[in-house]
Design a protein around this motif. Structure first.
Motif, PDB file in Angstrom:
ATOM      1  N   ALA A  16      97.227 -21.836 -30.189  1.00 21.69           N
ATOM      2  CA  ALA A  16      96.506 -23.209 -29.595  1.00 21.69           C
ATOM      3  C   ALA A  16      95.788 -23.095 -28.744  1.00 21.69           C
ATOM      4  N   GLY A  17      95.966 -21.957 -27.844  1.00 21.57           N
ATOM      5  CA  GLY A  17      94.972 -21.955 -26.645  1.00 21.57           C
ATOM      6  C   GLY A  17      95.923 -22.078 -25.339  1.00 21.57           C
ATOM      7  N   LYS A  18      96.906 -22.149 -25.213  1.00 22.62           N
ATOM      8  CA  LYS A  18      97.913 -22.469 -24.048  1.00 22.62           C
ATOM      9  C   LYS A  18      97.526 -21.428 -22.919  1.00 22.62           C
ATOM     10  N   SER A  19      97.658 -20.045 -23.332  1.00 19.79           N
ATOM     11  CA  SER A  19      97.501 -19.000 -22.367  1.00 19.79           C
ATOM     12  C   SER A  19      95.815 -19.075 -21.823  1.00 19.79           C
ATOM     13  N   VAL A 116     103.960 -37.329 -21.916  1.00 18.51           N
ATOM     14  CA  VAL A 116     103.492 -36.053 -22.883  1.00 18.51           C
ATOM     15  C   VAL A 116     101.712 -36.603 -23.206  1.00 18.51           C
ATOM     16  N   ILE A 117     100.987 -35.520 -22.527  1.00 18.08           N
ATOM     17  CA  ILE A 117      99.644 -35.495 -22.764  1.00 18.08           C
ATOM     18  C   ILE A 117      99.182 -34.736 -23.972  1.00 18.08           C
ATOM     19  N   LEU A 118      98.529 -35.278 -24.913  1.00 18.06           N
ATOM     20  CA  LEU A 118      97.968 -34.268 -26.012  1.00 18.06           C
ATOM     21  C   LEU A 118      96.792 -33.807 -25.402  1.00 18.06           C
ATOM     22  N   VAL A 119      96.703 -32.216 -25.636  1.00 19.24           N
ATOM     23  CA  VAL A 119      95.574 -31.741 -24.942  1.00 19.24           C
ATOM     24  C   VAL A 119      95.056 -31.005 -26.372  1.00 19.24           C
ATOM     25  N   ALA A 120      93.850 -31.854 -26.881  1.00 22.38           N
ATOM     26  CA  ALA A 120      93.128 -31.206 -28.108  1.00 22.38           C
ATOM     27  C   ALA A 120      91.908 -30.184 -27.858  1.00 22.38           C
ATOM     28  N   ASN A 121      92.389 -29.052 -27.935  1.00 23.47           N
ATOM     29  CA  ASN A 121      91.752 -27.840 -27.611  1.00 23.47           C
ATOM     30  C   ASN A 121      90.581 -27.383 -28.574  1.00 23.47           C
ATOM     31  N   LYS A 122      89.683 -26.488 -28.050  1.00 19.53           N
ATOM     32  CA  LYS A 122      88.672 -25.842 -29.056  1.00 19.53           C
ATOM     33  C   LYS A 122      87.663 -26.848 -29.710  1.00 19.53           C
ATOM     34  N   ILE A 123      87.598 -27.998 -28.800  1.00 19.22           N
ATOM     35  CA  ILE A 123      86.678 -29.206 -29.267  1.00 19.22           C
ATOM     36  C   ILE A 123      85.229 -28.479 -29.552  1.00 19.22           C
ATOM     37  N   ASP A 124      84.915 -27.516 -28.676  1.00 21.58           N
ATOM     38  CA  ASP A 124      83.621 -26.844 -29.051  1.00 21.58           C
ATOM     39  C   ASP A 124      83.243 -26.421 -30.422  1.00 21.58           C
ATOM     40  N   LYS A 154      85.621 -22.695 -22.875  1.00 27.59           N
ATOM     41  CA  LYS A 154      84.229 -22.958 -22.424  1.00 27.59           C
ATOM     42  C   LYS A 154      84.358 -23.729 -21.297  1.00 27.59           C
ATOM     43  N   ASP A 155      85.600 -24.109 -20.655  1.00 27.55           N
ATOM     44  CA  ASP A 155      85.597 -25.006 -19.555  1.00 27.55           C
ATOM     45  C   ASP A 155      85.138 -26.359 -19.944  1.00 27.55           C
TER      46      ASP A 155
END
Length: 173
Positions: A16-19, A116-124, A154-155
């Motif tokens: 998911a991109g945690k690391s 609990v915070i949802l972090v939706a990653n890879k939005i780029d 992509k920060d």
């Protein structure tokens, strides 16, 4: 306003991109980043210290259906981080469809009495319309304290995630 601190667990499915997010949050390469699932086998900690706060991030093994004892032990480390954390980031890969693994994690998070915070990653990798649909669908599945779309690689919007996180940190006495 005092100094705030807290432990934040990064949980989610494999890849998911945690690391990548952990490395971005602490501005250093402390966790292995690879496309190979289950690379993170132990909880990896990274610290971010700012003038007004200190955040200890815990990157956990991806939660999946274990097929062997090692997998089961790795998953248990992720669950233990629920207890050790003050805040939980549920990191999802926004390009992946919601599946049984996500439902399993949400069921586990139902029993956690922490933000609990949802972090939706890879939005780029998503169009604006697809991103909006994704965020609405996730909002309907669970009572997240916050939902923050980002691209760890992509920060994009990571500073916003940190700002949101600080609002849930506790004052040190």
């Amino acid at each position: 306003m005092g100094f705030k601190s807290g432990f934040i667990a990064l949980v989610g499915r494999p890849n998911a991109g945690k690391s990548t997010l952990l490395n971005n949050l602490v501005n250093d390469k402390v966790a292995i980043v690879t496309n190979k699932p289950q690379t993170t086998r132990n909880v990896i900690r990274g610290v971010r210290t700012e003038e007004d706060s200190q955040m200890i991030f815990m990157d956990t093994p991806g939660i999946h259906k274990p097929r062997h004892k090692l997998g089961g032990a790795m998953i248990q480390k992720s669950y233990n981080s629920f207890k050790d954390a003050d805040i939980i980031y549920y990191v999802i890969d926004g390009t992946q469809k919601f599946g049984p693994g996500d439902r399993f994690i949400l069921d586990k998070l139902e029993h956690v009495d922490k933000p609990v915070i949802l972090v939706a990653n890879k939005i780029d990798r998503l169009s604006q319309d697809t991103l909006l649909e994704l965020l609405v669908a996730w909002q309907e599945r669970f009572d997240f304290k916050e939902i923050v779309p980002i691209s760890a690689l992509k920060d994009n919007n990571v500073e916003q995630l940190l700002t949101v996180t600080k609002s849930y940190l506790t004052d040190d006495i």
